[in-house]
Design a protein around this motif. Structure first.
Motif, PDB file in Angstrom:
ATOM      1  N   LYS A  10       1.972  -1.858  -3.994  1.00  0.00           N
ATOM      2  CA  LYS A  10       2.229  -2.411  -2.652  1.00  0.00           C
ATOM      3  C   LYS A  10       2.989  -1.450  -1.722  1.00  0.00           C
ATOM      4  N   SER A  11       2.846  -0.141  -1.963  1.00  0.00           N
ATOM      5  CA  SER A  11       3.490   0.805  -1.038  1.00  0.00           C
ATOM      6  C   SER A  11       2.595   1.053   0.171  1.00  0.00           C
ATOM      7  N   GLY A  12       1.326   0.655   0.041  1.00  0.00           N
ATOM      8  CA  GLY A  12       0.386   0.833   1.149  1.00  0.00           C
ATOM      9  C   GLY A  12      -0.656   1.909   0.872  1.00  0.00           C
ATOM     10  N   LYS A  13      -0.920   2.200  -0.396  1.00  0.00           N
ATOM     11  CA  LYS A  13      -1.895   3.243  -0.743  1.00  0.00           C
ATOM     12  C   LYS A  13      -3.268   2.942  -0.159  1.00  0.00           C
ATOM     13  N   THR A  14      -3.751   1.727  -0.405  1.00  0.00           N
ATOM     14  CA  THR A  14      -5.093   1.382   0.062  1.00  0.00           C
ATOM     15  C   THR A  14      -5.141   1.344   1.589  1.00  0.00           C
ATOM     16  N   SER A 104       7.484 -10.404   3.781  1.00  0.00           N
ATOM     17  CA  SER A 104       6.359 -11.109   3.165  1.00  0.00           C
ATOM     18  C   SER A 104       5.650 -10.250   2.119  1.00  0.00           C
ATOM     19  N   VAL A 105       5.953  -8.946   2.086  1.00  0.00           N
ATOM     20  CA  VAL A 105       5.394  -8.063   1.054  1.00  0.00           C
ATOM     21  C   VAL A 105       6.523  -7.686   0.109  1.00  0.00           C
TER      22      VAL A 105
END
Ligand SMILES: Nc1nc2c(ncn2[C@@H]2O[C@H](COP(=O)(O)OP(=O)(O)OP(=O)(O)O)[C@@H](O)[C@H]2O)c(=O)[nH]1
Ligand SMILES: [Mg+2]
Length: 361
Positions: A10-14, A104-105
């Protein structure tokens, strides 16, 4: 060339992956995504205006969104199996670090602290290399017992080199920052050490931090900057959204948000350079095209990039530097002024060279 995108869950890779390749792949955890990004190059655009070809072909970079171990990195649980294989195949690693604040993340470490997460990943990569070295020690020991004298000498040298790398890692020096001769480089290239790969650290910031990008990047440079390490900040979510718009829409939104130049294009360009690659161009009525090669590749090898026949039948290369061609305006004028040169097989190709290969098969 392939760049592996890594980071804690959930670090934002995608999200960053989608921004780079302008796709909108779903964010399901645990799925590996592969995509190709165009390396936008204003020089190629200029050549296209000059030669008016049917096609303009940009260089490309492949990005692989490698899903993290679900239990999370940075907990010294080690990198293994398929995940390690995917990392080892990459020419460089792009570490997406969570810097955006969004309750929320959820964050696996409980709070947002990009410098902590950066250090944790560095440590995890170092652990992985240390584990590979330890395994190799065991095998070398076995080999020593059975080896003939000259093989024994080689094994001794390799052991000494690996000991040096291990000691460096143990005192927090990644292999890319250690002194390794080109000979030694060859000896260890098979191991695909993760801390030997060029590293791109991206802080994935929130929209509300956009106005501070310069300040954030300045601090990143001061704290993280090292040779073969690139650092930048971008808002992955915003860039991914803008990447889905038409050019006009995107421009309008950028202006209204104060988002400046497309961060994705810049990150692609920087990652290309980080791997030590450059572009030469071919021009003509059919197409103007950028080709990717390592810096200073001999002309003969560069020819092979286009087609093996051109390498095989290589006679000479007609070369003009990009700046010179722009100054002259046309190829005949560059020839008249002696700036269009004839070069042989060993000529080290420079970034921005425009080349016409003369060949005979
Ligand atoms: N507010 C905010 N949310 C973001 C940003 N970037 C990503 N997110 C959100 O964070 C969540 C995780 O993003 P992903 O891109 O799926 O992260 P990931 O690292 O690929 O996650 P895994 O593959 O599950 O490890 C998603 O809900 C995104 O919408 C951002 O810049 N701001
Ligand atoms: Mg993902």
């Amino acid at each position: 060339m392939q760049i592996g995108i890594i980071g804690i869950t959930k670090s934002g890779k995608t999200t960053v992956f989608n921004a780079l390749i302008r796709s909108s792949i779903g964010q399901a955890t645990g799925q590996m995504n592969i995509g190709v990004a165009k390396v936008v190059d204003p020089r190629l655009d200029r050549l296209t205006v000059m030669f008016k070809p049917k096609r303009e072909v940009y260089a490309e970079v492949r990005y692989v969104d490698i899903p993290g171990a679900p239990e999370g990195l940075g907990k010294s649980q080690g990198i293994g199996g398929e995940y390690l294989n995917a990392l080892q195949r990459a020419d460089a690693l792009l570490h997406v670090v969570r810097a955006f604040d969004d309750p929320s993340v959820s964050h696996i470490n409980g709070s947002v602290d990009p410098y902590r997460d950066t250090a944790a990943m560095d440590m995890e990569l170092a652990f992985s290399d240390l584990a590979i070295i330890e395994r190799r020690f065991k095998r070398l020991e076995e080999e020593m017992k059975r080896a003939k004298p000259q093989e024994r000498e080689r094994a001794r040298q390799e052991t000494a080199l690996l000991e040096r790398l291990r000691d460096g890692l143990a005192s927090d020096v990644p292999i890319r920052q250690q002194e390794v001769s080109s000979e030694e480089q060859k000896a260890i290239s098979n191991y695909q050490f993760l801390t030997a790969k060029p590293l791109f650290i991206i802080f994935n910031i929130g929209e509300e931090q956009l106005s501070q990008v310069d300040k954030i990047e300045e601090e990143m440079g001061a704290r993280l900057g090292r040779p073969r390490v690139q650092a930048a900040a971008m808002c992955g979510k915003l860039e991914a959204e803008l990447g889905q718009m038409t050019t006009e829409e995107e421009q309008e939104f950028r202006t209204s948000l104060g988002a400046g130049e497309p961060a994705a294009a810049r990150v692609i360009r920087l990652s290309y350079e980080l791997v030590g690659l450059c572009s030469f161009f071919t021009v003509g009525e059919d197409e103007c095209r950028a080709w990717t090669i390592p810096l200073n590749t001999p002309a003969l090898k560069a020819a092979g990039q286009i087609h093996s026949d051109i390498e095989r039948g290589f006679i000479r290369a007609e070369v003009v530097a990009y700046e010179d061609l722009v100054q002259c305006g046309t190829l005949p004028e560059a020839r008249r002024r002696g700036l269009l040169r004839l070069e042989g097989k060993t000529y080290p190709v420079k970034d921005g060279d425009i080349i016409n290969f003369l060949f005979n098969v």
